[in-house]
Write a protein that holds these residues in place. Structure first.
Motif, mmCIF file in Angstrom:
data_model
loop_
_atom_site.group_PDB
_atom_site.id
_atom_site.type_symbol
_atom_site.label_atom_id
_atom_site.label_comp_id
_atom_site.label_asym_id
_atom_site.label_seq_id
_atom_site.Cartn_x
_atom_site.Cartn_y
_atom_site.Cartn_z
ATOM 1 N N GLY A 64 2.791 -30.271 55.410
ATOM 2 C CA GLY A 64 1.563 -30.176 55.838
ATOM 3 C C GLY A 64 0.631 -29.522 54.898
ATOM 4 N N VAL A 65 0.774 -28.727 53.690
ATOM 5 C CA VAL A 65 -0.006 -28.182 52.805
ATOM 6 C C VAL A 65 -0.581 -29.457 52.206
ATOM 7 C CG1 VAL A 65 1.827 -27.896 51.138
ATOM 8 C CG2 VAL A 65 -0.352 -26.463 51.075
ATOM 9 N N ASP A 66 0.424 -30.474 51.736
ATOM 10 C CA ASP A 66 -0.367 -31.476 51.086
ATOM 11 C C ASP A 66 -1.252 -32.465 51.809
ATOM 12 O OD1 ASP A 66 0.935 -30.894 48.872
ATOM 13 O OD2 ASP A 66 2.677 -32.095 48.998
ATOM 14 N N LEU A 67 -0.956 -32.563 53.068
ATOM 15 C CA LEU A 67 -1.658 -33.591 53.973
ATOM 16 C C LEU A 67 -3.100 -32.929 54.187
ATOM 17 C CD1 LEU A 67 -1.077 -35.812 56.017
ATOM 18 C CD2 LEU A 67 -0.706 -34.095 57.685
ATOM 19 N N VAL A 68 -3.002 -31.682 54.232
ATOM 20 C CA VAL A 68 -4.247 -30.839 54.516
ATOM 21 C C VAL A 68 -5.183 -31.047 53.371
ATOM 22 C CG1 VAL A 68 -5.511 -28.776 54.660
ATOM 23 C CG2 VAL A 68 -3.654 -29.131 56.305
ATOM 24 N N ALA A 69 -4.718 -30.939 52.139
ATOM 25 C CA ALA A 69 -5.265 -31.018 50.777
ATOM 26 C C ALA A 69 -5.937 -32.214 50.619
ATOM 27 C CB ALA A 69 -4.403 -30.794 49.873
ATOM 28 N N HIS A 70 -5.073 -33.516 50.957
ATOM 29 C CA HIS A 70 -5.603 -34.804 50.735
ATOM 30 C C HIS A 70 -6.691 -35.349 51.592
ATOM 31 C CE1 HIS A 70 -2.865 -36.085 47.570
ATOM 32 N NE2 HIS A 70 -1.773 -35.671 48.150
ATOM 33 N N LEU A 71 -6.393 -34.672 52.878
ATOM 34 C CA LEU A 71 -7.586 -35.140 53.967
ATOM 35 C C LEU A 71 -8.929 -34.319 53.483
ATOM 36 C CD1 LEU A 71 -8.482 -35.918 56.777
ATOM 37 C CD2 LEU A 71 -7.761 -33.706 57.660
ATOM 38 N N PHE A 72 -8.840 -33.324 53.099
ATOM 39 C CA PHE A 72 -10.029 -32.468 52.686
ATOM 40 C C PHE A 72 -10.711 -33.014 51.271
ATOM 41 C CE2 PHE A 72 -8.681 -28.836 55.591
ATOM 42 C CZ PHE A 72 -9.134 -29.564 56.604
ATOM 43 N N ALA A 73 -9.808 -33.249 50.480
ATOM 44 C CA ALA A 73 -10.361 -33.908 49.040
ATOM 45 C C ALA A 73 -11.006 -35.436 49.446
ATOM 46 C CB ALA A 73 -8.883 -33.981 48.326
ATOM 47 N N ARG A 74 -10.574 -36.131 50.338
ATOM 48 C CA ARG A 74 -11.073 -37.459 50.729
ATOM 49 C C ARG A 74 -12.402 -37.116 51.381
ATOM 50 N NH1 ARG A 74 -7.907 -41.568 51.780
ATOM 51 N NH2 ARG A 74 -9.920 -42.619 52.292
ATOM 52 N N GLY A 75 -12.663 -36.123 52.194
ATOM 53 C CA GLY A 75 -13.978 -35.881 52.658
ATOM 54 C C GLY A 75 -14.418 -37.004 53.707
ATOM 55 N N ALA A 76 -15.920 -37.073 54.136
ATOM 56 C CA ALA A 76 -16.122 -37.807 54.963
ATOM 57 C C ALA A 76 -17.648 -38.076 54.818
ATOM 58 C CB ALA A 76 -15.970 -37.392 56.407
ATOM 59 N N ASP A 77 -18.769 -38.587 55.525
ATOM 60 C CA ASP A 77 -19.750 -38.926 55.490
ATOM 61 C C ASP A 77 -20.494 -37.655 55.788
ATOM 62 O OD1 ASP A 77 -19.206 -38.985 58.193
ATOM 63 O OD2 ASP A 77 -20.164 -40.732 58.726
ATOM 64 N N ARG A 78 -20.050 -36.682 56.484
ATOM 65 C CA ARG A 78 -20.395 -35.181 56.644
ATOM 66 C C ARG A 78 -19.410 -34.263 56.506
ATOM 67 N NH1 ARG A 78 -18.522 -33.567 61.265
ATOM 68 N NH2 ARG A 78 -17.890 -35.094 62.957
ATOM 69 N N PRO A 79 -19.851 -33.002 56.247
ATOM 70 C CA PRO A 79 -18.480 -32.072 56.189
ATOM 71 C C PRO A 79 -17.792 -31.983 57.540
ATOM 72 C CG PRO A 79 -20.852 -30.946 55.422
ATOM 73 C CD PRO A 79 -20.964 -32.424 56.053
ATOM 74 N N LEU A 80 -16.404 -31.968 57.383
ATOM 75 C CA LEU A 80 -15.522 -31.851 58.541
ATOM 76 C C LEU A 80 -15.554 -30.430 58.968
ATOM 77 C CD1 LEU A 80 -12.601 -34.013 57.041
ATOM 78 C CD2 LEU A 80 -14.068 -34.416 58.838
ATOM 79 N N ARG A 81 -15.649 -30.105 60.147
ATOM 80 C CA ARG A 81 -15.776 -28.839 60.739
ATOM 81 C C ARG A 81 -14.198 -28.355 60.987
ATOM 82 N NH1 ARG A 81 -20.359 -27.066 62.909
ATOM 83 N NH2 ARG A 81 -19.274 -26.160 64.758
ATOM 84 N N VAL A 82 -13.763 -27.318 60.445
ATOM 85 C CA VAL A 82 -12.195 -26.900 60.421
ATOM 86 C C VAL A 82 -12.075 -25.467 61.121
ATOM 87 C CG1 VAL A 82 -10.110 -26.622 59.226
ATOM 88 C CG2 VAL A 82 -11.985 -28.188 58.378
ATOM 89 N N PHE A 83 -11.191 -25.407 62.121
ATOM 90 C CA PHE A 83 -10.747 -24.337 62.717
ATOM 91 C C PHE A 83 -9.498 -23.876 62.347
ATOM 92 C CE2 PHE A 83 -9.851 -20.956 65.654
ATOM 93 C CZ PHE A 83 -10.790 -20.315 66.189
ATOM 94 N N LEU A 84 -9.008 -22.818 61.894
ATOM 95 C CA LEU A 84 -7.593 -22.340 61.792
ATOM 96 C C LEU A 84 -7.117 -21.347 62.797
ATOM 97 C CD1 LEU A 84 -9.450 -22.583 58.862
ATOM 98 C CD2 LEU A 84 -7.460 -22.034 57.649
ATOM 99 N N LEU A 85 -5.959 -21.636 63.180
ATOM 100 C CA LEU A 85 -5.214 -20.788 64.280
ATOM 101 C C LEU A 85 -3.919 -20.473 63.669
ATOM 102 C CD1 LEU A 85 -5.157 -19.518 66.883
ATOM 103 C CD2 LEU A 85 -4.581 -21.592 68.008
ATOM 104 N N GLY A 86 -3.432 -19.241 63.538
ATOM 105 C CA GLY A 86 -2.028 -19.020 63.469
ATOM 106 C C GLY A 86 -2.009 -17.993 62.240
#
Length: 226
Positions: A64-86
């Protein structure tokens, strides 16, 4: 996952490790949750080994930690809105601050700990809905995080919800990951076991996962022979 975010609808992502796979084999509800996920990644040496026994070679382990890092490193056409729960009180907020510092391509829109009472669940879900994130990271440990996402994903309307286990502790600097050579060798579970001895129950599921894979392989061969 970026494609899932932009495709519409709600999607659950499961980071599948050996302990979860073993439990799903005897728990129909959890098995349905895993099978209904839009994406499942192989997070654990037991899953990779089971795949090899069944003739499926996964390219690599994806925790999971690598999955999150790669997703956010790739970025998108606008900032991704992220909510953290837990995680424990304060940890989600610290992890969110670390993510925002590491990745300019995201906007942390909320953080909440996972130790809320059952009576507060509706209020937590409402905060997530009002924050309108693109990605919801849930760190409650399995199977609670997977079951929680499955129970709420439709009402929350979050495009992608991911169960990320101990990722918040790593991001917040409370836990250390194994050296890269151990990660590449599939031995990160050994490192975590030394740090957190209570995880021996998780490691003990690897023989069970191997046995289940062997049984499946034998059953498949028997079926083909008939």
């Amino acid at each position: 996952m970026l494609e899932l975010i932009h495709s519409g609808g709600v999607h659950q992502v499961v980071t599948l490790n050996g302990a979860m796979l073993a439990r799903a084999s005897g728990d129909p509800g959890l098995r349905e949750t895993v099978n209904s996920a839009s994406l499942a990644t192989a997070d654990g040496a037991g899953v990779l080994l089971a795949g090899r026994i069944l003739g499926v070679r996964f390219p690599e382990r994806v925790p999971g930690v690598d999955l999150v890092a790669h997703l956010f490193a790739r970025g998108a056409d606008r900032p991704l809105r992220v909510f953290l729960l837990g995680a424990r009180p304060g940890v989600a907020a610290a992890a969110g601050a670390a993510l925002a510092k590491q990745h300019r391509s995201i906007a942390v829109v909320g953080a909440d700990h996972g130790y809320f009472a059952a009576g507060a669940e509706a209020a937590v879900a409402d905060r997530i809905r009002r924050a309108s994130p693109d990605v919801l990271l849930v760190a409650m440990g399995f199977p609670k995080q997977e079951e929680w996402i499955a129970a709420h994903r439709d009402s929350l309307g979050v495009p992608v919800a991911i169960g990320v286990g101990g990722t918040f502790d790593v991001l917040a600097g409370l836990s250390r990951r194994a050296p890269r050579w151990m990660q590449r060798a599939g031995l990160e579970w050994v490192y975590r076991l030394v740090q957190e001895p209570h995880r021996w129950r998780t490691a003990a599921t690897i023989p069970l996962v191997v046995w289940l894979a062997v049984k499946e392989r034998i059953a498949g061969r028997a079926g083909a022979a008939r």
